[in-house]
Design a protein around this motif. Sequence first.
Motif, mmCIF file in Angstrom:
data_model
loop_
_atom_site.group_PDB
_atom_site.id
_atom_site.type_symbol
_atom_site.label_atom_id
_atom_site.label_comp_id
_atom_site.label_asym_id
_atom_site.label_seq_id
_atom_site.Cartn_x
_atom_site.Cartn_y
_atom_site.Cartn_z
ATOM 1 N N MET A 23 0.825 -1.199 0.000
ATOM 2 C CA MET A 23 0.000 0.000 0.000
ATOM 3 C C MET A 23 0.870 1.265 0.000
ATOM 4 S SD MET A 23 -2.961 1.163 2.696
ATOM 5 C CE MET A 23 -1.842 1.172 4.079
ATOM 6 N N MET A 24 1.926 1.258 0.786
ATOM 7 C CA MET A 24 2.810 2.423 0.858
ATOM 8 C C MET A 24 3.490 2.703 -0.485
ATOM 9 S SD MET A 24 4.514 1.797 4.609
ATOM 10 C CE MET A 24 5.903 2.841 4.220
ATOM 11 N N LEU A 25 3.763 1.672 -1.258
ATOM 12 C CA LEU A 25 4.427 1.862 -2.546
ATOM 13 C C LEU A 25 3.537 2.577 -3.565
ATOM 14 C CD1 LEU A 25 6.386 -1.494 -2.847
ATOM 15 C CD2 LEU A 25 7.291 0.792 -2.353
ATOM 16 N N LEU A 26 2.243 2.633 -3.299
ATOM 17 C CA LEU A 26 1.357 3.367 -4.206
ATOM 18 C C LEU A 26 1.568 4.874 -4.112
ATOM 19 C CD1 LEU A 26 -1.912 1.271 -3.950
ATOM 20 C CD2 LEU A 26 -0.277 1.350 -5.833
ATOM 21 N N SER A 27 2.086 5.379 -2.999
ATOM 22 C CA SER A 27 2.379 6.814 -2.885
ATOM 23 C C SER A 27 3.470 7.246 -3.858
ATOM 24 C CB SER A 27 2.761 7.178 -1.451
ATOM 25 O OG SER A 27 1.647 7.062 -0.615
ATOM 26 N N PRO A 28 4.630 6.560 -3.872
ATOM 27 C CA PRO A 28 5.628 6.937 -4.868
ATOM 28 C C PRO A 28 5.149 6.711 -6.304
ATOM 29 C CG PRO A 28 6.597 5.438 -3.254
ATOM 30 C CD PRO A 28 5.149 5.577 -2.932
ATOM 31 N N LEU A 29 4.280 5.709 -6.506
ATOM 32 C CA LEU A 29 3.741 5.491 -7.845
ATOM 33 C C LEU A 29 2.864 6.672 -8.270
ATOM 34 C CD1 LEU A 29 3.656 3.545 -10.245
ATOM 35 C CD2 LEU A 29 1.649 2.475 -9.188
ATOM 36 N N THR A 30 2.088 7.194 -7.347
ATOM 37 C CA THR A 30 1.288 8.390 -7.636
ATOM 38 C C THR A 30 2.204 9.552 -7.991
ATOM 39 O OG1 THR A 30 -0.432 7.670 -6.096
ATOM 40 C CG2 THR A 30 -0.437 9.985 -6.714
ATOM 41 N N SER A 31 3.265 9.730 -7.217
ATOM 42 C CA SER A 31 4.229 10.805 -7.504
ATOM 43 C C SER A 31 4.871 10.623 -8.878
ATOM 44 C CB SER A 31 5.323 10.848 -6.437
ATOM 45 O OG SER A 31 4.778 11.228 -5.208
ATOM 46 N N TYR A 32 5.210 9.385 -9.198
ATOM 47 C CA TYR A 32 5.798 9.102 -10.507
ATOM 48 C C TYR A 32 4.853 9.555 -11.622
ATOM 49 C CZ TYR A 32 7.109 6.471 -14.646
ATOM 50 O OH TYR A 32 7.419 6.125 -15.939
ATOM 51 N N PHE A 33 3.592 9.159 -11.535
ATOM 52 C CA PHE A 33 2.627 9.560 -12.561
ATOM 53 C C PHE A 33 2.448 11.077 -12.592
ATOM 54 C CE2 PHE A 33 1.186 5.082 -12.519
ATOM 55 C CZ PHE A 33 1.173 4.862 -13.889
ATOM 56 N N ARG A 34 2.439 11.717 -11.448
ATOM 57 C CA ARG A 34 2.305 13.184 -11.418
ATOM 58 C C ARG A 34 3.487 13.852 -12.128
ATOM 59 N NH1 ARG A 34 -1.762 15.212 -8.774
ATOM 60 N NH2 ARG A 34 -2.724 14.194 -7.001
ATOM 61 N N VAL A 63 -3.271 9.359 -12.933
ATOM 62 C CA VAL A 63 -3.005 9.727 -11.540
ATOM 63 C C VAL A 63 -4.189 9.327 -10.667
ATOM 64 C CG1 VAL A 63 -2.646 11.662 -9.945
ATOM 65 C CG2 VAL A 63 -1.421 11.599 -12.127
ATOM 66 N N GLU A 64 -5.386 9.624 -11.150
ATOM 67 C CA GLU A 64 -6.588 9.299 -10.370
ATOM 68 C C GLU A 64 -6.781 7.792 -10.227
ATOM 69 O OE1 GLU A 64 -8.369 11.419 -8.490
ATOM 70 O OE2 GLU A 64 -6.750 12.744 -9.123
ATOM 71 N N ARG A 65 -6.383 7.027 -11.211
ATOM 72 C CA ARG A 65 -6.488 5.563 -11.121
ATOM 73 C C ARG A 65 -5.619 5.049 -9.971
ATOM 74 N NH1 ARG A 65 -8.128 1.278 -13.888
ATOM 75 N NH2 ARG A 65 -8.938 2.550 -15.577
ATOM 76 N N VAL A 66 -4.396 5.541 -9.873
ATOM 77 C CA VAL A 66 -3.499 5.107 -8.796
ATOM 78 C C VAL A 66 -4.039 5.586 -7.447
ATOM 79 C CG1 VAL A 66 -1.156 5.205 -7.870
ATOM 80 C CG2 VAL A 66 -1.506 5.092 -10.331
ATOM 81 N N ARG A 67 -4.536 6.812 -7.402
ATOM 82 C CA ARG A 67 -5.095 7.339 -6.152
ATOM 83 C C ARG A 67 -6.317 6.540 -5.707
ATOM 84 N NH1 ARG A 67 -6.916 12.677 -6.107
ATOM 85 N NH2 ARG A 67 -6.689 12.569 -3.872
ATOM 86 N N ARG A 68 -7.173 6.156 -6.635
ATOM 87 C CA ARG A 68 -8.343 5.342 -6.273
ATOM 88 C C ARG A 68 -7.909 3.970 -5.761
ATOM 89 N NH1 ARG A 68 -10.208 7.523 -11.115
ATOM 90 N NH2 ARG A 68 -9.940 5.524 -12.172
ATOM 91 N N CYS A 69 -6.895 3.403 -6.385
ATOM 92 C CA CYS A 69 -6.369 2.110 -5.937
ATOM 93 C C CYS A 69 -5.825 2.236 -4.515
ATOM 94 C CB CYS A 69 -5.277 1.634 -6.898
ATOM 95 S SG CYS A 69 -4.597 0.025 -6.485
ATOM 96 N N HIS A 70 -5.101 3.311 -4.265
ATOM 97 C CA HIS A 70 -4.532 3.562 -2.942
ATOM 98 C C HIS A 70 -5.644 3.735 -1.904
ATOM 99 C CE1 HIS A 70 -1.463 6.077 -0.440
ATOM 100 N NE2 HIS A 70 -1.602 4.855 0.023
ATOM 101 N N ARG A 71 -6.665 4.507 -2.251
ATOM 102 C CA ARG A 71 -7.800 4.713 -1.340
ATOM 103 C C ARG A 71 -8.511 3.386 -1.056
ATOM 104 N NH1 ARG A 71 -10.705 8.840 -3.736
ATOM 105 N NH2 ARG A 71 -11.952 7.316 -4.868
ATOM 106 N N ASN A 72 -8.662 2.550 -2.081
ATOM 107 C CA ASN A 72 -9.297 1.254 -1.893
ATOM 108 C C ASN A 72 -8.473 0.388 -0.943
ATOM 109 O OD1 ASN A 72 -9.949 -1.709 -2.727
ATOM 110 N ND2 ASN A 72 -11.660 -0.464 -3.456
#
Length: 150
Positions: A23-34, A63-72
């Motif tokens: 789950m924590m790795l989704l934060s850097p993935l969001t940053s990467y996409f941003r 970006v929103e796809r990764v954020r939704r995955c992270h929220r889920n």
Amino acid sequence: MAVIESEELPYFATYVSIVILKMMLLSPLTSYFRHTRNVFSNQEDMGSLKEKDKKPIFDDPEVERVRRCHRNDLENIVPFFALGLLYALTSGAATTTIVWHYRIFVASRFLHTIAYIGALPQPSRGLSFFVGFFVNVSMAVQIIMNSWNF
């Protein structure tokens, strides 16, 4: 200080750590996409962009796809953390049953992330979500039944 000893706690610690790390790795993935798409939601993050391009963007699909995955993940892993601990301490289930609950949940969350980030066709994401959801329900029901001595 009393120490709680349980054969299942090391398993719990391992599987919770794995799923939280995922789950924590989704934060850097969001940053990467941003950063790769120059999609920023805060003015101060847009440092090197030209002034005319400095507009917050809140609706980039990737970006929103990764954020939704992270929220889920947050919506499902937090209950797993609480239920998994209580299950190990109170259920009275066999260690193998408890560990298989943990394994199935963690596998479902990895499959869910792959399906979500990879935009795999349904029902892949839905099935992986419901598998993890039902693991949490199973643990909750068994905790309640054991606590009330059904």
